[in-house]
Write an enzyme that holds these catalytic residues in place. Structure first.
Site, PDB file in Angstrom:
ATOM      1  N   ALA A  66     -50.629  97.779 -55.412  1.00 50.71           N
ATOM      2  CA  ALA A  66     -49.246  97.936 -54.567  1.00 50.71           C
ATOM      3  C   ALA A  66     -49.765  96.898 -53.354  1.00 50.71           C
ATOM      4  O   ALA A  66     -50.899  96.673 -53.091  1.00 50.71           O
ATOM      5  CB  ALA A  66     -49.181  99.072 -53.790  1.00 50.71           C
ATOM      6  N   GLY A 111     -51.702 100.292 -58.325  1.00 57.11           N
ATOM      7  CA  GLY A 111     -50.372 100.191 -58.883  1.00 57.11           C
ATOM      8  C   GLY A 111     -50.151  99.215 -60.007  1.00 57.11           C
ATOM      9  O   GLY A 111     -49.261  99.330 -60.737  1.00 57.11           O
ATOM     10  N   GLU A 114     -51.201 101.100 -62.994  1.00 57.00           N
ATOM     11  CA  GLU A 114     -50.377 102.043 -63.182  1.00 57.00           C
ATOM     12  C   GLU A 114     -49.119 101.353 -64.026  1.00 57.00           C
ATOM     13  O   GLU A 114     -48.411 102.011 -64.793  1.00 57.00           O
ATOM     14  CB  GLU A 114     -49.841 102.840 -61.905  1.00 57.00           C
ATOM     15  N   GLU A 134     -57.748 103.508 -55.621  1.00 52.86           N
ATOM     16  CA  GLU A 134     -57.126 103.882 -54.321  1.00 52.86           C
ATOM     17  C   GLU A 134     -58.048 104.753 -53.588  1.00 52.86           C
ATOM     18  O   GLU A 134     -57.898 104.812 -52.250  1.00 52.86           O
ATOM     19  CB  GLU A 134     -56.004 104.867 -54.927  1.00 52.86           C
TER      20      GLU A 134
END
Ligand code: CO8
Length: 256
Positions: A66, A111, A114, A134
């Protein structure tokens, strides 16, 4: 029509390229909105499209996570809202009725991994590196990673990857069950289209039904997903989050 993704038709396959190579294809809010829109509209409704490949622009990254710069000042509430929405986008891909392959052409982190885990199949180039870093930012995965990684690799490997924040290479990712095939960079898209072509010779109705049935068997009432969203939101209120993100932006090691 899109600023951050490109969609190209290769016969019956849509090649969706995440196109922010300067930022290693990090998923900004706008990028995720465009991915959501594409899966809701173009890719779903166009009957000429029978399968999708997601990949990253450039040679370095699939998606490096992200976009950290966007959420550096988020409150817990904002973090939780973003995770809830992000889960919706990932679920749309996970439950998409046509086969979706992640062609992992470099870093797939946070992300980005993911997103790949939400696809039905993952094929990696031999230079790919995947991880869920993360915890280095004082966060946990927030787009379904705690659940989908454990589904694919098992609890022990998922805990190792998430708690250490370490990346693994393509060969280990295959051994861990995260990726189905490892090929050279040159072969990544052709390997993915060849696999999809085999599927196009079968019943698309049966394929959609198989996706639904397999996903239904893994659906644990979504409790785990809910607790990921809550824990992810909570992380934003911690000093560790401030330190982790400040350290990333200042290009130094965090001091937890
Ligand atoms: N977000 C924003 N910018 C990024 C990101 C990212 N995730 N990753 C890389 N970039 C940017 C860098 O800041 C840099 O920009 P600039 O030139 O303006 O400084 C540019 O991309 C190139 O990156 P590097 O110079 O760092 O390239 P290196 O080859 O030195 O390093 C790495 C490559 C190892 C991939 C390194 O960039 C890195 O560690 N990136 C961050 C990886 C990461 O921590 N990802 C996880 C992010 S958190 C997350 O994904 C949470 C998901 C849950 C949902 C979130 C909802 C809020």
């Amino acid at each position: 029509m899109y600023n951050n993704i490109k969609i190209q038709l290769l016969d019956q396959t849509a090649l969706l390229e995440i196109d922010r190579p300067k930022f290693l294809n990090a998923l900004s809010r706008e990028t995720l909105e465009e991915i959501e829109h594409a899966f809701q509209h173009d890719l779903l409704q166009n009957t000429a499209i029978r399968g999708v490949i997601i990949t990253g622009a450039g040679e370095k990254a699939f998606v490096a996570g992200a976009d950290i710069k966007e959420f550096e000042n988020y409150s817990s509430e904002e973090g939780m809202a973003l995770a809830k929405w992000g889960h919706g986008v990932m679920n749309r891909i996970y439950e998409f009725p046509k086969p979706v392959i992640a062609a992992i052409n470099g870093y797939a982190l946070g992300g980005g991994l993911e997103l790949a885990l939400a696809c039905h199949i993952r094929i990696a180039s031999d230079n790919a590196k995947v991880g869920l870093p993360e915890v280095s930012l004082g966060l946990i995965p927030g787009y379904g990673g705690t659940q989908r990684l454990a589904d694919l690799a098992g609890r022990g490997k998922a805990l190792e990857m998430i708690m250490s924040g370490e990346m693994i290479d393509a060969q280990d990712a295959q051994q861990w069950g995260l990726v189905n095939h490892v090929v050279s960079s040159d072969e990544l898209i052709s390997k993915s289209t060849d696999l999809l072509k085999k599927m196009y010779s079968k019943s698309s109705h049966a394929i959609a039904a198989a996706i639904k049935a397999i996903n239904a068997g893994l659906d644990k009432q979504k409790d785990g997903y809910e607790s990921e969203i809550a824990a992810f939101g909570d992380s934003f209120g911690t000093p560790d989050f401030r330190e982790g993100v400040d350290a990333f932006l200042a290009k130094r090691k965090p001091n937890f």
